[in-house]
Design a protein around this motif. Sequence first.
Motif, PDB file in Angstrom:
ATOM      1  N   LYS A  80       0.852  -1.177   0.000  1.00 38.03           N
ATOM      2  CA  LYS A  80       0.000   0.000   0.000  1.00 38.03           C
ATOM      3  C   LYS A  80       0.893   1.233   0.000  1.00 38.03           C
ATOM      4  O   LYS A  80       1.751   1.390   0.862  1.00 38.03           O
ATOM      5  CB  LYS A  80      -0.878  -0.014   1.254  1.00 38.03           C
ATOM      6  CG  LYS A  80      -1.875   1.089   1.308  1.00 38.03           C
ATOM      7  CD  LYS A  80      -2.752   0.942   2.545  1.00 38.03           C
ATOM      8  CE  LYS A  80      -3.706   2.099   2.659  1.00 38.03           C
ATOM      9  NZ  LYS A  80      -4.510   2.022   3.886  1.00 38.03           N
ATOM     10  N   ARG A  81       0.695   2.079  -0.966  1.00 39.46           N
ATOM     11  CA  ARG A  81       1.538   3.260  -1.075  1.00 39.46           C
ATOM     12  C   ARG A  81       1.009   4.374  -0.192  1.00 39.46           C
ATOM     13  O   ARG A  81      -0.192   4.497   0.025  1.00 39.46           O
ATOM     14  CB  ARG A  81       1.571   3.742  -2.515  1.00 39.46           C
ATOM     15  CG  ARG A  81       2.277   2.762  -3.405  1.00 39.46           C
ATOM     16  CD  ARG A  81       2.448   3.329  -4.777  1.00 39.46           C
ATOM     17  NE  ARG A  81       3.187   2.387  -5.595  1.00 39.46           N
ATOM     18  CZ  ARG A  81       3.121   2.357  -6.884  1.00 39.46           C
ATOM     19  NH1 ARG A  81       2.373   3.199  -7.536  1.00 39.46           N
ATOM     20  NH2 ARG A  81       3.816   1.470  -7.559  1.00 39.46           N
ATOM     21  N   LYS A  82       1.908   5.163   0.268  1.00 40.81           N
ATOM     22  CA  LYS A  82       1.508   6.304   1.080  1.00 40.81           C
ATOM     23  C   LYS A  82       0.950   7.387   0.171  1.00 40.81           C
ATOM     24  O   LYS A  82       1.230   7.432  -1.006  1.00 40.81           O
ATOM     25  CB  LYS A  82       2.707   6.854   1.842  1.00 40.81           C
ATOM     26  CG  LYS A  82       3.186   5.932   2.925  1.00 40.81           C
ATOM     27  CD  LYS A  82       4.270   6.598   3.721  1.00 40.81           C
ATOM     28  CE  LYS A  82       4.687   5.732   4.883  1.00 40.81           C
ATOM     29  NZ  LYS A  82       5.685   6.400   5.711  1.00 40.81           N
ATOM     30  N   HIS A  84      -2.303  10.798   0.014  1.00 37.51           N
ATOM     31  CA  HIS A  84      -3.510  11.374   0.570  1.00 37.51           C
ATOM     32  C   HIS A  84      -4.721  10.589   0.093  1.00 37.51           C
ATOM     33  O   HIS A  84      -4.820  10.201  -1.065  1.00 37.51           O
ATOM     34  CB  HIS A  84      -3.634  12.840   0.156  1.00 37.51           C
ATOM     35  CG  HIS A  84      -2.512  13.682   0.684  1.00 37.51           C
ATOM     36  ND1 HIS A  84      -2.456  14.095   1.987  1.00 37.51           N
ATOM     37  CD2 HIS A  84      -1.400  14.157   0.089  1.00 37.51           C
ATOM     38  CE1 HIS A  84      -1.357  14.805   2.171  1.00 37.51           C
ATOM     39  NE2 HIS A  84      -0.689  14.844   1.027  1.00 37.51           N
ATOM     40  N   LYS A  85      -5.670  10.415   0.988  1.00 33.48           N
ATOM     41  CA  LYS A  85      -6.883   9.674   0.680  1.00 33.48           C
ATOM     42  C   LYS A  85      -7.668  10.370  -0.427  1.00 33.48           C
ATOM     43  O   LYS A  85      -8.275   9.730  -1.284  1.00 33.48           O
ATOM     44  CB  LYS A  85      -7.727   9.549   1.941  1.00 33.48           C
ATOM     45  CG  LYS A  85      -8.967   8.720   1.784  1.00 33.48           C
ATOM     46  CD  LYS A  85      -9.708   8.609   3.093  1.00 33.48           C
ATOM     47  CE  LYS A  85     -10.983   7.823   2.935  1.00 33.48           C
ATOM     48  NZ  LYS A  85     -11.747   7.775   4.180  1.00 33.48           N
ATOM     49  N   VAL A  86      -7.639  11.697  -0.432  1.00 40.49           N
ATOM     50  CA  VAL A  86      -8.365  12.485  -1.432  1.00 40.49           C
ATOM     51  C   VAL A  86      -7.900  12.121  -2.843  1.00 40.49           C
ATOM     52  O   VAL A  86      -8.713  11.944  -3.756  1.00 40.49           O
ATOM     53  CB  VAL A  86      -8.149  13.992  -1.168  1.00 40.49           C
ATOM     54  CG1 VAL A  86      -8.743  14.837  -2.258  1.00 40.49           C
ATOM     55  CG2 VAL A  86      -8.704  14.369   0.172  1.00 40.49           C
ATOM     56  N   ASP A  87      -6.597  12.001  -3.010  1.00 39.03           N
ATOM     57  CA  ASP A  87      -6.049  11.675  -4.327  1.00 39.03           C
ATOM     58  C   ASP A  87      -6.473  10.270  -4.761  1.00 39.03           C
ATOM     59  O   ASP A  87      -6.803  10.037  -5.918  1.00 39.03           O
ATOM     60  CB  ASP A  87      -4.529  11.756  -4.304  1.00 39.03           C
ATOM     61  CG  ASP A  87      -4.043  13.158  -3.969  1.00 39.03           C
ATOM     62  OD1 ASP A  87      -4.796  14.116  -4.239  1.00 39.03           O
ATOM     63  OD2 ASP A  87      -2.935  13.290  -3.428  1.00 39.03           O
ATOM     64  N   ARG A  88      -6.469   9.339  -3.806  1.00 34.26           N
ATOM     65  CA  ARG A  88      -6.845   7.962  -4.119  1.00 34.26           C
ATOM     66  C   ARG A  88      -8.321   7.882  -4.505  1.00 34.26           C
ATOM     67  O   ARG A  88      -8.684   7.232  -5.477  1.00 34.26           O
ATOM     68  CB  ARG A  88      -6.559   7.094  -2.898  1.00 34.26           C
ATOM     69  CG  ARG A  88      -6.373   5.665  -3.187  1.00 34.26           C
ATOM     70  CD  ARG A  88      -5.821   4.863  -2.014  1.00 34.26           C
ATOM     71  NE  ARG A  88      -6.454   5.131  -0.748  1.00 34.26           N
ATOM     72  CZ  ARG A  88      -5.875   5.768   0.277  1.00 34.26           C
ATOM     73  NH1 ARG A  88      -4.648   6.214   0.156  1.00 34.26           N
ATOM     74  NH2 ARG A  88      -6.515   5.954   1.400  1.00 34.26           N
ATOM     75  N   ILE A  89      -9.169   8.579  -3.754  1.00 38.23           N
ATOM     76  CA  ILE A  89     -10.609   8.571  -4.043  1.00 38.23           C
ATOM     77  C   ILE A  89     -10.880   9.228  -5.394  1.00 38.23           C
ATOM     78  O   ILE A  89     -11.706   8.754  -6.179  1.00 38.23           O
ATOM     79  CB  ILE A  89     -11.396   9.269  -2.918  1.00 38.23           C
ATOM     80  CG1 ILE A  89     -11.356   8.389  -1.661  1.00 38.23           C
ATOM     81  CG2 ILE A  89     -12.824   9.536  -3.326  1.00 38.23           C
ATOM     82  CD1 ILE A  89     -11.962   9.030  -0.446  1.00 38.23           C
ATOM     83  N   GLU A  92     -10.141   6.836  -8.125  1.00 39.49           N
ATOM     84  CA  GLU A  92     -11.186   5.812  -8.230  1.00 39.49           C
ATOM     85  C   GLU A  92     -12.431   6.385  -8.904  1.00 39.49           C
ATOM     86  O   GLU A  92     -13.064   5.711  -9.719  1.00 39.49           O
ATOM     87  CB  GLU A  92     -11.540   5.285  -6.834  1.00 39.49           C
ATOM     88  CG  GLU A  92     -10.448   4.433  -6.219  1.00 39.49           C
ATOM     89  CD  GLU A  92     -10.717   4.102  -4.763  1.00 39.49           C
ATOM     90  OE1 GLU A  92     -11.797   4.464  -4.245  1.00 39.49           O
ATOM     91  OE2 GLU A  92      -9.848   3.471  -4.148  1.00 39.49           O
TER      92      GLU A  92
END
Length: 128
Positions: A80-82, A84-89, A92
């Motif tokens: 799992k890469r570090k 920000h959650k915002v970027d990941r969401i 998606e």
Amino acid sequence: MASKAVKTVVKTATQYQYPWQEKLVKYKDELAKGVWGYWELGAWKPLGISARRRARLRKEVLAAGQDWTYDPARKEMRTKRKGHKVDRIAAEKRAQTAELMKKMPQILLDYKKRRWEKKMKEEDANYK
């Protein structure tokens, strides 16, 4: 004759310079207890051999082509890469949008068909 004597002296000096076999036998129990130390009766005990000497002994054993079995098992690497959650969401959401855009023509046709059927039902209801 002198060169033979010098070779013998050099050979014994290099063989005995770091007698790792003797050290390995001497510190075998200590090395098996861990890398830094161990807990015994609720107290932390450092190893009987210093980290510097342990590293040197390890290096000698490996240089001699032997196996060093006293290192702890390595952990798995993080998959799992570090970030920000915002970027990941957001990524998606973009992927989901692209998938829905591929289905868009069929969705529009289904919508138009439902709307047409509803209109037909209303007209039938008005005539009866």
